[in-house]
Motif scaffolding. Structure first.
Motif, PDB file in Angstrom:
ATOM      1  N   LEU A  23       9.179   6.600  -0.712  1.00 28.20           N
ATOM      2  CA  LEU A  23       9.176   5.422  -1.574  1.00 28.20           C
ATOM      3  C   LEU A  23       7.772   5.045  -2.024  1.00 28.20           C
ATOM      4  O   LEU A  23       7.601   4.367  -3.036  1.00 28.20           O
ATOM      5  N   GLY A  24       6.761   5.477  -1.287  1.00 28.30           N
ATOM      6  CA  GLY A  24       5.390   5.144  -1.651  1.00 28.30           C
ATOM      7  C   GLY A  24       4.702   6.209  -2.467  1.00 28.30           C
ATOM      8  O   GLY A  24       3.740   5.910  -3.195  1.00 28.30           O
TER       9      GLY A  24
ATOM     10  N   TYR B  32      -9.943   5.226   2.520  1.00 27.32           N
ATOM     11  CA  TYR B  32      -8.538   5.493   2.201  1.00 27.32           C
ATOM     12  C   TYR B  32      -7.612   4.448   2.800  1.00 27.32           C
ATOM     13  O   TYR B  32      -6.386   4.616   2.801  1.00 27.32           O
ATOM     14  N   CYS B  33      -8.148   3.338   3.320  1.00 26.74           N
ATOM     15  CA  CYS B  33      -7.365   2.322   4.029  1.00 26.74           C
ATOM     16  C   CYS B  33      -6.295   1.714   3.123  1.00 26.74           C
ATOM     17  O   CYS B  33      -6.612   1.152   2.071  1.00 26.74           O
TER      18      CYS B  33
ATOM     19  N   ARG C 205      -7.085   0.963  -0.761  1.00 24.10           N
ATOM     20  CA  ARG C 205      -8.163   1.875  -1.159  1.00 24.10           C
ATOM     21  C   ARG C 205      -7.677   3.322  -1.259  1.00 24.10           C
ATOM     22  O   ARG C 205      -8.320   4.154  -1.905  1.00 24.10           O
ATOM     23  N   GLY C 206      -6.540   3.626  -0.630  1.00 25.28           N
ATOM     24  CA  GLY C 206      -5.996   4.973  -0.700  1.00 25.28           C
ATOM     25  C   GLY C 206      -5.576   5.385  -2.098  1.00 25.28           C
ATOM     26  O   GLY C 206      -5.473   6.576  -2.404  1.00 25.28           O
ATOM     27  N   GLY C 207      -5.351   4.416  -2.966  1.00 25.34           N
ATOM     28  CA  GLY C 207      -4.934   4.724  -4.323  1.00 25.34           C
ATOM     29  C   GLY C 207      -6.054   5.144  -5.241  1.00 25.34           C
ATOM     30  O   GLY C 207      -5.804   5.689  -6.327  1.00 25.34           O
ATOM     31  N   VAL C 208      -7.286   4.906  -4.831  1.00 27.89           N
ATOM     32  CA  VAL C 208      -8.425   5.227  -5.707  1.00 27.89           C
ATOM     33  C   VAL C 208      -9.480   6.089  -5.016  1.00 27.89           C
ATOM     34  O   VAL C 208     -10.505   6.401  -5.609  1.00 27.89           O
TER      35      VAL C 208
ATOM     36  N   ILE D 274      -2.530  11.160   2.273  1.00 26.95           N
ATOM     37  CA  ILE D 274      -3.022   9.806   2.006  1.00 26.95           C
ATOM     38  C   ILE D 274      -1.976   9.013   1.233  1.00 26.95           C
ATOM     39  O   ILE D 274      -1.419   9.484   0.240  1.00 26.95           O
ATOM     40  N   LEU D 275      -1.692   7.802   1.703  1.00 28.94           N
ATOM     41  CA  LEU D 275      -0.786   6.905   1.000  1.00 28.94           C
ATOM     42  C   LEU D 275      -1.563   6.187  -0.089  1.00 28.94           C
ATOM     43  O   LEU D 275      -2.593   5.553   0.178  1.00 28.94           O
TER      44      LEU D 275
END
Length: 429
Positions: A393-394, A42-43, A269-272, A264-265
């Motif tokens: 914002l994220g 999740y980095c 890797r946090g996006g997938v 998780i932001l």
């Protein structure tokens, strides 16, 4: 502009959720070289093992033997000193000067409280990795010498007795990764097999830090240096640890340790990653912790959508600088190539000591983000005016709408699971 009442807050990160709008930049997160021996799924930085990027702020000429030599001086010159100088000027100013010169809201200008600037290292690499260790120690010393408080996010497993003793007298808070109290779960969440020694190393480091007093009060009560504790554990709510949330919170509370828990932001890797929860599961996790904290520890707080126990108020006091020097409103404004989300870049500190404050005064910050000019579901929610949540914002910005340094249109939001419709006053008949 929002001037909300203050709901209950818990200490999560230095100043988060408790920093008034004073018109000035008060906190900066910044990146260091991305050296890390772990691979957390999740980095947000998508860190690799060894970072040889010559665009790093800290990059220096190779020392004898070809070993990379990192320099702390660029951070001191381009981040620490500009931040510290603005804070010092605000402290020395009269209430009238604070309002006129810095744009401080009148209700926050009348105070004798000494404001203290805050900096933190959230990545890109592990701060105490052997390639980063000396750099980070120099950065802490430099920040403290400039009158700034430092927070370091760390995996913990590189902390030994010698390093702990060196850190002890410094004005630094250590937030140690603790996603799970179970070895196989924790190791999987740092990308390592069940028999890897990470879990034992991390637990030993936490115990060592407690043994020498990092979870004891620091500084003189009533001063800007005072802290109830300088040790915390940090995690996100994830599929793998949602059943452990209660025990993770209890561990922190019983040991006078900060409990820094968020969602998780969705960057890097946090996006997938598969660790992200559904909205319903996230809401359930927050409510479990809220009930437990009130019943067992007498702590009451309102539920926001991002952090457990507090609200993210960085829009009114914060900037983020990545490892290459690019400046953003916060870490959530970085680029996400996987989802075609453009970054909100405010400048680069390599342009000189003026760049940081120039970014703070940029049109998007001065006219939109800092005065909280948002539209869409988050504007229609009751929580911002109550100080419970200020959107994100994220996480909750409409990524299809391009935002630049010079944008002056309101931020378009998409809302979240925690939305509560704001009741508008009806005009008199």
């Amino acid at each position: 502009m929002l001037h909300a009442t203050k709901p209950h807050r818990q200490i999560v990160q230095a100043g988060l959720g408790t920093t008034p709008d004073r018109g000035i930049l008060q906190s900066v997160w910044f990146g260091i070289p991305g050296n890390c021996d772990l691979s957390c799924p999740y980095c947000f930085c998508s860190t690799t093992e060894i970072d040889n990027d010559v665009d790093n702020i800290a990059w220096g000429r190779p020392a004898s033997g070809g070993v990379t030599h990192y320099q702390y001086e660029p951070y001191e010159r381009l981040i620490f000193k500009p931040l510290a100088e603005q804070v010092r000027a605000w402290n020395a100013a009269s209430p009238e000067q604070r309002i006129a010169a810095f744009g401080c809201p009148p209700e926050n200008a009348q105070t004798d409280e000494v404001v203290r600037g805050k900096v933190a290292i959230p990545g890109a690499g592990e701060p105490f990795h052997p390639r980063n260790r000396e750099l980070v120690l120099s950065l802490i010393r430099s920040a403290n010498a400039c009158g700034l408080h430092m927070t370091v996010f760390t995996t913990g497993h590189w902390i030994d007795a010698a390093l702990a003793a060196e850190l002890l007298p410094m004005d630094v808070v250590l937030l140690v990764k603790r996603n799970s109290g179970k070895k196989e779960v924790q190791n999987a969440l740092v990308g390592r097999p069940a028999d890897h020694p990470f879990f034992e190393q991390r637990e030993a480091a936490l115990q060592l830090l407690m043994d020498i007093g990092f979870n004891k009060p620091f500084g003189k009560p009533g001063t800007s240096e005072y802290q109830e504790t300088r040790l915390g554990v940090v995690t996100s709510i994830m599929r793998e640890n949602i059943v452990e949330l209660e025990s993770l919170l209890c561990f922190a509370r019983k040991n006078n340790i900060i409990f820094d828990c968020d969602t998780i932001l969705e960057r890097g890797r946090g996006g997938v990653c598969r660790q992200r929860l559904t909205d319903k599961m996230t809401e359930c996790g927050f409510k479990i912790l809220q009930r437990l904290d009130k019943k067992k520890f007498g702590r009451e707080w309102d539920i926001s959508s991002t952090y457990v126990g507090t609200a993210c108020d960085r829009h009114r006091h914060h900037l983020y600088v990545d490892k290459r020097g690019f400046i953003y409103p916060c870490v959530g404004c970085m680029e996400d190539k996987e989802h075609n989300i453009d970054p909100i870049v405010l400048g680069n500190i390599k342009d000189g000591p003026h760049a940081l404050i120039a970014a703070w005064k940029s049109p998007i910050m001065a006219k939109v983000i800092r005065p909280w000019r948002y539209e869409g579901p988050c504007k229609d929610c009751s929580k911002p005016e109550k100080g419970i949540c200020f959107s994100c914002l994220g996480r909750f910005r409409d990524s299809l709408v391009t935002v630049t340094r010079d944008s002056t249109e309101p931020i378009t939001t998409i809302g979240c699971w925690n939305h509560t419709q704001r009741h508008r006053k009806q005009p008199p008949k």
